[in-house]
Design a protein around this motif. Structure first.
Motif, PDB file in Angstrom:
ATOM      1  N   UNK A 166     -32.263  -3.420  40.199  1.00 29.51           N
ATOM      2  CA  UNK A 166     -33.252  -4.428  40.571  1.00 29.51           C
ATOM      3  C   UNK A 166     -33.088  -4.774  42.053  1.00 29.51           C
ATOM      4  N   UNK A 167     -34.043  -5.494  42.602  1.00 22.60           N
ATOM      5  CA  UNK A 167     -33.935  -5.907  44.011  1.00 22.60           C
ATOM      6  C   UNK A 167     -32.720  -6.794  44.236  1.00 22.60           C
ATOM      7  N   UNK A 168     -32.334  -7.557  43.221  1.00 20.64           N
ATOM      8  CA  UNK A 168     -31.164  -8.430  43.334  1.00 20.64           C
ATOM      9  C   UNK A 168     -29.857  -7.656  43.188  1.00 20.64           C
ATOM     10  N   UNK A 169     -29.921  -6.465  42.611  1.00 20.74           N
ATOM     11  CA  UNK A 169     -28.719  -5.670  42.338  1.00 20.74           C
ATOM     12  C   UNK A 169     -28.999  -4.192  42.598  1.00 20.74           C
ATOM     13  N   UNK A 170     -29.135  -3.789  43.874  1.00 18.88           N
ATOM     14  CA  UNK A 170     -29.463  -2.390  44.164  1.00 18.88           C
ATOM     15  C   UNK A 170     -28.352  -1.423  43.753  1.00 18.88           C
ATOM     16  N   UNK A 171     -28.747  -0.211  43.447  1.00 18.20           N
ATOM     17  CA  UNK A 171     -27.803   0.855  43.134  1.00 18.20           C
ATOM     18  C   UNK A 171     -27.209   1.359  44.448  1.00 18.20           C
ATOM     19  N   UNK A 172     -25.893   1.376  44.532  1.00 16.30           N
ATOM     20  CA  UNK A 172     -25.204   1.855  45.726  1.00 16.30           C
ATOM     21  C   UNK A 172     -25.290   3.382  45.763  1.00 16.30           C
ATOM     22  N   UNK A 173     -25.775   3.929  46.867  1.00 14.95           N
ATOM     23  CA  UNK A 173     -25.902   5.376  47.034  1.00 14.95           C
ATOM     24  C   UNK A 173     -24.796   5.845  47.969  1.00 14.95           C
ATOM     25  N   UNK A 174     -24.067   6.857  47.517  1.00 16.26           N
ATOM     26  CA  UNK A 174     -23.012   7.456  48.336  1.00 16.26           C
ATOM     27  C   UNK A 174     -23.335   8.933  48.499  1.00 16.26           C
ATOM     28  N   UNK A 175     -23.401   9.358  49.727  1.00 17.29           N
ATOM     29  CA  UNK A 175     -23.663  10.764  50.007  1.00 17.29           C
ATOM     30  C   UNK A 175     -22.319  11.473  50.090  1.00 17.29           C
ATOM     31  N   UNK A 176     -22.204  12.601  49.412  1.00 12.31           N
ATOM     32  CA  UNK A 176     -20.953  13.350  49.353  1.00 12.31           C
ATOM     33  C   UNK A 176     -20.504  13.766  50.758  1.00 12.31           C
ATOM     34  N   UNK A 177     -19.189  13.792  51.001  1.00 14.46           N
ATOM     35  CA  UNK A 177     -18.679  14.236  52.305  1.00 14.46           C
ATOM     36  C   UNK A 177     -19.212  15.625  52.649  1.00 14.46           C
ATOM     37  N   UNK A 211     -32.334   1.574  63.498  1.00 21.50           N
ATOM     38  CA  UNK A 211     -31.969   0.947  64.771  1.00 21.50           C
ATOM     39  C   UNK A 211     -30.546   0.391  64.849  1.00 21.50           C
ATOM     40  N   UNK A 212     -29.961   0.027  63.721  1.00 22.59           N
ATOM     41  CA  UNK A 212     -28.634  -0.577  63.752  1.00 22.59           C
ATOM     42  C   UNK A 212     -27.747   0.030  62.673  1.00 22.59           C
ATOM     43  N   UNK A 213     -26.460  -0.110  62.842  1.00 18.97           N
ATOM     44  CA  UNK A 213     -25.515   0.324  61.818  1.00 18.97           C
ATOM     45  C   UNK A 213     -25.424  -0.743  60.745  1.00 18.97           C
ATOM     46  N   UNK A 214     -25.271  -0.320  59.504  1.00 17.04           N
ATOM     47  CA  UNK A 214     -25.123  -1.278  58.424  1.00 17.04           C
ATOM     48  C   UNK A 214     -25.728  -0.792  57.126  1.00 17.04           C
ATOM     49  N   UNK A 215     -25.958  -1.736  56.234  1.00 20.60           N
ATOM     50  CA  UNK A 215     -26.465  -1.462  54.889  1.00 20.60           C
ATOM     51  C   UNK A 215     -27.986  -1.589  54.867  1.00 20.60           C
ATOM     52  N   UNK A 216     -28.640  -0.522  54.447  1.00 21.54           N
ATOM     53  CA  UNK A 216     -30.091  -0.484  54.295  1.00 21.54           C
ATOM     54  C   UNK A 216     -30.421  -0.493  52.807  1.00 21.54           C
ATOM     55  N   UNK A 217     -31.591  -1.021  52.475  1.00 25.76           N
ATOM     56  CA  UNK A 217     -32.044  -1.049  51.078  1.00 25.76           C
ATOM     57  C   UNK A 217     -33.398  -0.349  51.020  1.00 25.76           C
ATOM     58  N   UNK A 218     -33.489   0.678  50.166  1.00 23.51           N
ATOM     59  CA  UNK A 218     -34.719   1.447  49.984  1.00 23.51           C
ATOM     60  C   UNK A 218     -35.228   1.160  48.581  1.00 23.51           C
ATOM     61  N   UNK A 219     -36.430   0.612  48.502  1.00 24.21           N
ATOM     62  CA  UNK A 219     -37.001   0.175  47.231  1.00 24.21           C
ATOM     63  C   UNK A 219     -38.220   1.023  46.906  1.00 24.21           C
ATOM     64  N   UNK A 220     -38.284   1.515  45.682  1.00 21.45           N
ATOM     65  CA  UNK A 220     -39.491   2.175  45.193  1.00 21.45           C
ATOM     66  C   UNK A 220     -39.993   1.379  43.995  1.00 21.45           C
ATOM     67  N   UNK A 221     -41.284   1.182  43.951  1.00 29.10           N
ATOM     68  CA  UNK A 221     -41.870   0.444  42.842  1.00 29.10           C
ATOM     69  C   UNK A 221     -43.255   1.016  42.537  1.00 29.10           C
ATOM     70  N   UNK A 222     -43.746   0.791  41.323  1.00 26.16           N
ATOM     71  CA  UNK A 222     -45.010   1.384  40.907  1.00 26.16           C
ATOM     72  C   UNK A 222     -46.168   1.006  41.829  1.00 26.16           C
ATOM     73  N   UNK A 223     -46.988   2.000  42.141  1.00 25.98           N
ATOM     74  CA  UNK A 223     -48.218   1.764  42.897  1.00 25.98           C
ATOM     75  C   UNK A 223     -49.318   1.484  41.875  1.00 25.98           C
ATOM     76  N   UNK A 224     -49.560   0.210  41.633  1.00 30.36           N
ATOM     77  CA  UNK A 224     -50.502  -0.185  40.591  1.00 30.36           C
ATOM     78  C   UNK A 224     -51.950   0.118  40.944  1.00 30.36           C
ATOM     79  N   UNK A 225     -52.209   0.536  42.170  1.00 27.98           N
ATOM     80  CA  UNK A 225     -53.568   0.900  42.587  1.00 27.98           C
ATOM     81  C   UNK A 225     -53.850   2.381  42.322  1.00 27.98           C
ATOM     82  N   UNK A 226     -52.864   3.103  41.755  1.00 29.82           N
ATOM     83  CA  UNK A 226     -53.018   4.538  41.518  1.00 29.82           C
ATOM     84  C   UNK A 226     -52.765   4.863  40.051  1.00 29.82           C
TER      85      UNK A 226
END
Length: 128
Positions: free
Chosen positions: A26-37, A99-114
């Motif tokens: 959820x937006x309140x609890x995003x899934x942490x993504x780790x990219x393999x070394x 633009x900056x170093x840190x934690x980014x959040x990428x959200x996908x949600x249903x496109x109700x217009x499609x």
């Protein structure tokens, strides 16, 4: 070389579901993504459903890197939240410079217009 690259992508595949049992994405609890070394790409699979807050992912990146993304499956909208709290979207440009170093959040949600807003999807994130 190609085999090593494919193995890196395969090793970085994450499924939103049982692996994320403690966090529903959820937006309140995003899934942490780790990219393999040694890799720069992660493949995420998930499913959008009516009345379910899903699917939000967080990752760390450095200033100057670029985020590329690709969606397959359900018709979805994208939103990117920056470490400073700014938000881009709905509709995140592909190849966006971070633009900056840190934690980014990428959200996908249903496109109700499609048509096809609910269902399975595959999201590929690449950070270069």
């Amino acid at each position: 070389m190609i085999r090593a690259a494919l193995l890196a992508v395969f090793a970085a595949t994450v499924f939103a579901g049982p692996a994320a049992a403690g966090c529903k994405g959820s937006r309140a609890c995003p899934i942490q993504v780790h990219i393999a070394p040694g890799a720069n790409t992660v493949v995420l699979a998930g499913r959008t459903r009516q009345n379910v807050d899903c699917c939000t992912y967080s990752f760390r990146a450095r200033a100057g890197q670029r985020l590329y993304w690709r969606l397959e499956g359900a018709a979805l909208r994208t939103v990117l939240k920056y470490p400073n709290g700014d938000v881009d979207g709905p509709g995140v440009p592909n190849g966006v410079q971070l633009p900056t170093s840190g934690r980014y959040v990428f959200d996908v949600h249903p496109n109700l217009m499609a048509d096809g807003a609910y269902g399975w999807f595959r999201l590929t994130l690449t950070i270069q």
